[in-house]
Design a protein around this motif. Sequence first.
Motif, short mmCIF file in Angstrom:
data_model
loop_
_atom_site.label_atom_id
_atom_site.label_comp_id
_atom_site.label_asym_id
_atom_site.label_seq_id
_atom_site.Cartn_x
_atom_site.Cartn_y
_atom_site.Cartn_z
N PHE A 9 32.39 48.37 43.67
CA PHE A 9 31.58 49.44 43.08
C PHE A 9 30.10 49.32 43.46
O PHE A 9 29.27 50.02 42.91
CB PHE A 9 31.72 49.45 41.56
CG PHE A 9 33.03 49.98 41.08
CD1 PHE A 9 33.17 51.31 40.67
CD2 PHE A 9 34.16 49.17 41.03
CE1 PHE A 9 34.39 51.80 40.24
CE2 PHE A 9 35.38 49.65 40.59
CZ PHE A 9 35.50 50.98 40.20
N THR A 10 29.79 48.43 44.39
CA THR A 10 28.41 48.28 44.87
C THR A 10 28.28 48.93 46.24
O THR A 10 29.26 49.06 46.98
CB THR A 10 28.02 46.80 44.98
OG1 THR A 10 28.79 46.18 46.03
CG2 THR A 10 28.28 46.07 43.67
N PRO A 11 27.06 49.35 46.61
CA PRO A 11 26.86 50.03 47.90
C PRO A 11 26.63 49.08 49.07
O PRO A 11 26.17 49.51 50.12
CB PRO A 11 25.61 50.88 47.63
CG PRO A 11 24.82 50.07 46.66
CD PRO A 11 25.83 49.36 45.79
N ILE A 16 39.05 37.62 40.73
CA ILE A 16 39.49 39.00 40.86
C ILE A 16 38.45 39.95 40.28
O ILE A 16 38.13 41.00 40.86
CB ILE A 16 40.85 39.20 40.17
CG1 ILE A 16 41.92 38.38 40.89
CG2 ILE A 16 41.24 40.68 40.16
CD1 ILE A 16 43.26 38.37 40.17
N PHE A 17 37.90 39.58 39.12
CA PHE A 17 36.83 40.38 38.50
C PHE A 17 35.68 40.57 39.48
O PHE A 17 35.17 41.67 39.66
CB PHE A 17 36.34 39.71 37.22
CG PHE A 17 35.10 40.34 36.65
CD1 PHE A 17 35.21 41.37 35.72
CD2 PHE A 17 33.83 39.90 37.03
CE1 PHE A 17 34.06 41.96 35.19
CE2 PHE A 17 32.68 40.49 36.51
CZ PHE A 17 32.79 41.53 35.58
N ILE A 47 27.39 49.65 38.22
CA ILE A 47 27.45 48.48 37.33
C ILE A 47 28.44 48.70 36.19
O ILE A 47 29.33 47.87 35.95
CB ILE A 47 26.05 48.15 36.78
CG1 ILE A 47 25.13 47.72 37.91
CG2 ILE A 47 26.14 47.07 35.70
CD1 ILE A 47 23.68 47.52 37.49
N VAL A 48 28.31 49.83 35.49
CA VAL A 48 29.15 50.08 34.31
C VAL A 48 30.63 50.24 34.69
O VAL A 48 31.48 49.51 34.17
CB VAL A 48 28.65 51.30 33.53
CG1 VAL A 48 29.61 51.64 32.39
CG2 VAL A 48 27.25 51.05 32.98
N PRO A 49 30.98 51.17 35.61
CA PRO A 49 32.41 51.28 35.98
C PRO A 49 32.93 50.04 36.67
O PRO A 49 34.11 49.71 36.56
CB PRO A 49 32.45 52.50 36.90
CG PRO A 49 31.07 52.67 37.41
CD PRO A 49 30.17 52.19 36.31
N GLY A 50 32.04 49.32 37.38
CA GLY A 50 32.47 48.08 38.03
C GLY A 50 32.86 47.02 37.02
O GLY A 50 33.86 46.32 37.19
N ILE A 51 32.06 46.90 35.96
CA ILE A 51 32.37 45.93 34.90
C ILE A 51 33.67 46.33 34.19
O ILE A 51 34.52 45.49 33.90
CB ILE A 51 31.21 45.83 33.90
CG1 ILE A 51 30.01 45.14 34.56
CG2 ILE A 51 31.63 45.07 32.64
CD1 ILE A 51 28.77 45.09 33.69
N ILE A 52 33.81 47.62 33.89
CA ILE A 52 35.01 48.09 33.20
C ILE A 52 36.26 47.82 34.04
O ILE A 52 37.25 47.27 33.55
CB ILE A 52 34.89 49.60 32.87
CG1 ILE A 52 33.78 49.83 31.84
CG2 ILE A 52 36.22 50.15 32.35
CD1 ILE A 52 33.48 51.29 31.58
N ALA A 53 36.22 48.20 35.32
CA ALA A 53 37.37 47.99 36.21
C ALA A 53 37.63 46.50 36.39
O ALA A 53 38.79 46.06 36.41
CB ALA A 53 37.12 48.65 37.56
#
Length: 219
Positions: free
Chosen positions: A58-60, A50-51, A168-174
């Motif tokens: 969050f990637t393009p 899921i992670f 990267i940052v918001p993707g890791i957090i989410a």
Amino acid sequence: MVFKRRDRRPIWRIVFEFFWPRGGWARAAQYVKHRLHRLPDSPEKIARGIFAGVFTTFTPFFGMHFVVAGCLAFILRGNILAALLGTFFGNPLTYLPIGLISMKTGYFLLGRHLHHEEVQRSLAGKFLDASADLQHNFFAMFTDADMDWHRLNVFYDEVFFPYMIGGIVPGIIAGLIAYYISVPLIRAYQHRRKGVLKAKFNALKKKANRKADERSKQD
């Protein structure tokens, strides 16, 4: 044909259901949740998948999210199917805020300044501009037309690279939020499901024993 749809959907309905699936996004989310809970792996492995899926949104790399999520889940030793289901975190209702967050974070990390209207143009018009360049250059290979990479260079510099860095940052957090929420929920569901299956098995076993006792008394 046997498996052919009897009622062909018009184009407008196909487009509408892409943005709002039949039954609504709430029902679609419930389906994804149901599928995740029924996966056979450990809660931690499913949550790692899921992670990977949530982070990928969050990637393009649009059009390749399944591939990216599957590869990332493989690296993290997560459940690949869970990763594919996790990409549904990105949908037509969430892509705009995800894009805005990723772009603004990317411009901030790169030390650039970005206005809100420029973000909207970047996410919409510049995607179209890059697609037009790709189409033009493809046909240019078979004609005398000159290739033009200007809009693709603009797209990479102003959209793709900041989006990739900023996601990267918001993707890791989410992804971490999804991970730590998923583990206890999946574990509780699996324990409850094991209890239900065990109860059904015991009921069938008692029923079989009762029938066997009745046959032995008749004999």
